[in-house]
Design a protein around this motif. Structure first.
Motif, PDB file in Angstrom:
ATOM      1  N   ALA A  63       7.392  17.789   0.463  1.00 27.35           N
ATOM      2  CA  ALA A  63       7.357  16.361   0.190  1.00 27.35           C
ATOM      3  C   ALA A  63       9.019  16.072  -0.463  1.00 27.35           C
ATOM      4  O   ALA A  63       9.762  17.105  -0.745  1.00 27.35           O
ATOM      5  N   GLU A  64       9.362  14.692  -0.294  1.00 24.74           N
ATOM      6  CA  GLU A  64      10.690  14.251  -0.302  1.00 24.74           C
ATOM      7  C   GLU A  64      10.799  14.203  -2.009  1.00 24.74           C
ATOM      8  O   GLU A  64       9.460  13.808  -2.667  1.00 24.74           O
ATOM      9  N   GLY A 108       8.789  18.888  -6.421  1.00 23.13           N
ATOM     10  CA  GLY A 108       7.840  19.513  -5.381  1.00 23.13           C
ATOM     11  C   GLY A 108       6.901  18.725  -4.860  1.00 23.13           C
ATOM     12  O   GLY A 108       7.001  17.542  -4.483  1.00 23.13           O
ATOM     13  N   GLY A 109       5.758  19.497  -4.615  1.00 17.07           N
ATOM     14  CA  GLY A 109       4.721  18.636  -3.754  1.00 17.07           C
ATOM     15  C   GLY A 109       4.641  18.745  -2.322  1.00 17.07           C
ATOM     16  O   GLY A 109       5.731  19.454  -1.738  1.00 17.07           O
ATOM     17  N   VAL A 150      -6.835  10.719  11.406  1.00 21.15           N
ATOM     18  CA  VAL A 150      -5.673  11.443  10.724  1.00 21.15           C
ATOM     19  C   VAL A 150      -5.467  10.617   9.517  1.00 21.15           C
ATOM     20  O   VAL A 150      -4.944   9.536   9.708  1.00 21.15           O
ATOM     21  N   VAL A 151      -5.206  11.426   8.539  1.00 21.69           N
ATOM     22  CA  VAL A 151      -4.581  10.731   6.932  1.00 21.69           C
ATOM     23  C   VAL A 151      -3.337  11.408   6.721  1.00 21.69           C
ATOM     24  O   VAL A 151      -3.461  12.627   6.939  1.00 21.69           O
ATOM     25  N   ALA A 152      -2.443  10.635   6.309  1.00 22.33           N
ATOM     26  CA  ALA A 152      -1.128  11.277   5.954  1.00 22.33           C
ATOM     27  C   ALA A 152      -0.747  10.729   4.571  1.00 22.33           C
ATOM     28  O   ALA A 152      -0.747   9.597   4.221  1.00 22.33           O
ATOM     29  N   GLN A 153      -0.807  11.786   3.628  1.00 21.11           N
ATOM     30  CA  GLN A 153      -0.540  11.616   2.405  1.00 21.11           C
ATOM     31  C   GLN A 153       0.639  12.503   1.530  1.00 21.11           C
ATOM     32  O   GLN A 153       0.466  13.693   1.878  1.00 21.11           O
ATOM     33  N   PRO A 154       1.154  12.000   0.533  1.00 23.32           N
ATOM     34  CA  PRO A 154       1.925  13.036  -0.371  1.00 23.32           C
ATOM     35  C   PRO A 154       0.935  13.621  -1.440  1.00 23.32           C
ATOM     36  O   PRO A 154       0.156  12.792  -2.041  1.00 23.32           O
ATOM     37  N   CYS A 155       1.182  14.816  -1.456  1.00 22.88           N
ATOM     38  CA  CYS A 155       0.088  15.626  -2.465  1.00 22.88           C
ATOM     39  C   CYS A 155       0.796  16.473  -3.634  1.00 22.88           C
ATOM     40  O   CYS A 155       1.961  17.001  -3.130  1.00 22.88           O
ATOM     41  N   PRO A 190       4.139   9.942   4.388  1.00 23.86           N
ATOM     42  CA  PRO A 190       4.829  10.105   5.769  1.00 23.86           C
ATOM     43  C   PRO A 190       4.511   9.104   6.661  1.00 23.86           C
ATOM     44  O   PRO A 190       3.492   8.343   6.488  1.00 23.86           O
ATOM     45  N   GLU A 191       5.352   8.707   7.370  1.00 30.50           N
ATOM     46  CA  GLU A 191       5.628   7.756   8.552  1.00 30.50           C
ATOM     47  C   GLU A 191       4.847   8.185   9.807  1.00 30.50           C
ATOM     48  O   GLU A 191       5.410   9.262  10.481  1.00 30.50           O
ATOM     49  N   LEU A 192       3.857   7.635  10.269  1.00 31.84           N
ATOM     50  CA  LEU A 192       3.086   8.048  11.448  1.00 31.84           C
ATOM     51  C   LEU A 192       3.471   7.330  12.711  1.00 31.84           C
ATOM     52  O   LEU A 192       3.621   6.061  12.503  1.00 31.84           O
TER      53      LEU A 192
END
Length: 460
Positions: free
Chosen positions: A269-270, A246-247, A224-229, A277-279
């Motif tokens: 997104a923030e 946005g995003g 699992v990969v967590a990314q801002p996009c 994102p914190e997993l």
């Protein structure tokens, strides 16, 4: 370019686990314990001291604990780095190799040691394989050993230019993050012979960090990969990222055997853009920095916002949400998520008690299970002790207020009005820093130690 990975609470779910409830006398286990079970092997590399053990059928973690089963202390010339749970019990990373312990008895079962060298150790998410990396005269070696017997499952000597990184593991592979001419890609290499299994390109619309442990999680059969996009990311200079509006935050799951995308989940997104994102971490660890929240292997848990107390909980296989963003304000940040619910801790100032609650994923529903312990320090901050949730009880360790340098264990049954059982840890020295104490649920025992593995205590 290959990037190296920077290398608490468990409430088991499913059928009841067996073992761990027998009452016996306190046993202090010596360094040489269990040597009769081990057999030396011809060295795979010059100077390696490698023994193995017979296979057995391990039982699961205990449902609760009642006593100290055994203790272990490293000799003065050994400085353990980490303690890792395995299918056979646990391995102690001693810097130049590993010592395997049967956590049901405290006996040493096998070891792999290469004095005079620095060795890195890790365990696959299913706990079945212990993986080591170290330097040899021929290059960087990666060795995979059966966690129960210590027998070799595979090995490879890599070109000196290639990183022998074992920070991210699945059941059968190690995962590297590689940079190519077209972008970044996770790559899987087999533990059996380091054969290339697959590579999959990450979206150029999503950010990447070189410290992979912060945004990639590996499981038995998933990654699992967590990314801002953001769609404008490829055209935005790094110094202007914070100006993007946005995003989305994106979680992407990949099949660990093929690299194929299984599912994605996105949310807003923030701002300013760029926070990952914190997993949750999927298992216990004795690294210096403890994860604030953990999750069982069947779910993916993430903070909905960096600041705040909302959490997302997704099924690992399907990506389906178990609940709407779960608001947990008023609870300590240390949480443990499962497919059924979350174990959380709060302080009740009216009764001066620590209240552990198992909350199912239904908004407004009362806690499914509750356990209570008196707070001896009367603190509003419940973070001054370490704890672990078992099937039948919550177990906590705290400094003994009447004996500096000593610790005691409280065991509070779920949904019971009885007083917690108290287990003194007589003669056991652990760190006086409560944040350095670690619990690990293992085979037929709950292990208590600290980040320096100063002592190891087994409860059953």
């Amino acid at each position: 370019m290959v990037v190296a990975a920077a290398g608490h609470n468990h409430r088991p779910t499913g059928p009841a686990l067996t073992g761990g409830l027998a009452v016996g006398a306190l046993a202090a286990v010596a360094w040489t314990g269990g040597q009769a079970l081990s057999r030396p092997l011809p060295p795979l590399f010059d100077g390696v001291d490698h023994t193995t053990a017979d296979a057995d059928s391990p039982d699961g973690a205990p449902l609760t604990v009642k006593e100290v089963a055994w203790t272990w202390q490293p000799p003065q010339d050994i400085r353990p780095a980490r303690l890792l749970p395995t299918a056979g019990g646990a391995v102690v990373d001693v810097g130049h190799g590993v010592i395997a312990l049967d956590t049901a008895t405290g006996e040493q079962t096998w070891h792999y040691l290469l004095p005079g060298t620095e060795m890195t150790a890790n365990v696959t998410p299913d706990w079945e394989t212990t993986v080591l990396s170290h330097e040899t005269e021929s290059g960087s070696a990666v060795v995979a050993l059966d966690s129960i017997t210590g027998k070799r499952r595979g090995h490879a000597v890599l070109p000196t230019s290639q990183e022998a990184d074992i920070g991210l593991l699945t059941a059968n592979a190690r995962i590297l993050l590689e940079q190519t001419d077209t972008g970044w890609q996770p790559t899987a290499r087999s533990l059996a012979a380091d054969a290339h299994l697959w590579s999959t390109a990450l979206s150029s619309h999503c950010l990447v960090q070189q410290q992979t442990r912060s945004w990639i999680r590996t499981y038995d059969d998933r990654i699992v990969v967590a990314q801002p996009c953001h769609p404008e990311l490829p055209r935005t200079p790094a110094e202007e990222l914070a100006e993007l509006s946005g995003g989305t935050n994106r979680l992407t799951a990949y099949d660990a055997d093929t690299g194929e995308e299984e599912w994605t989940h996105e949310w807003e997104a923030e701002e300013p853009f760029g926070a990952f994102p914190e997993l949750a971490h999927p298992r216990a660890d004795t690294r210096l920095e403890a994860p604030s929240f953990t999750a069982s292997r069947s779910v993916v848990a993430a903070k909905h916002r960096t600041e705040g107390h909302e959490y997302l909980v997704l099924d690992l296989v399907s990506g389906i949400r178990h609940t709407e963003p779960l608001e947990l304000a008023g609870y300590d940040d240390r949480l443990h998520f499962t497919s059924d619910g979350v174990t959380a801790l709060r302080h009740d100032p009216q009764t001066d008690t620590l209240v552990y609650e198992f909350l199912v994923y239904f908004p407004g529903k009362e806690p499914e299970m509750v356990a209570r312990m008196r707070d001896p320090d009367g603190l509003d901050d419940p973070g001054g002790h370490a704890w672990v949730a078992l099937m039948d009880a919550v177990v906590a360790v705290r400094p003994a207020t009447d004996s500096p340098g000593s610790h005691l264990v409280d065991v509070a049954p779920w949904n019971s009005a009885t007083e917690p059982v108290r287990i003194p840890l007589d003669g056991v020295r652990l760190s006086e820093d409560s944040e350095a104490i670690r619990f690990i649920s293992a085979r037929e025992a709950v292990l208590v130690t600290d980040t320096a593995v100063t002592n190891l205590v087994a409860l059953r």
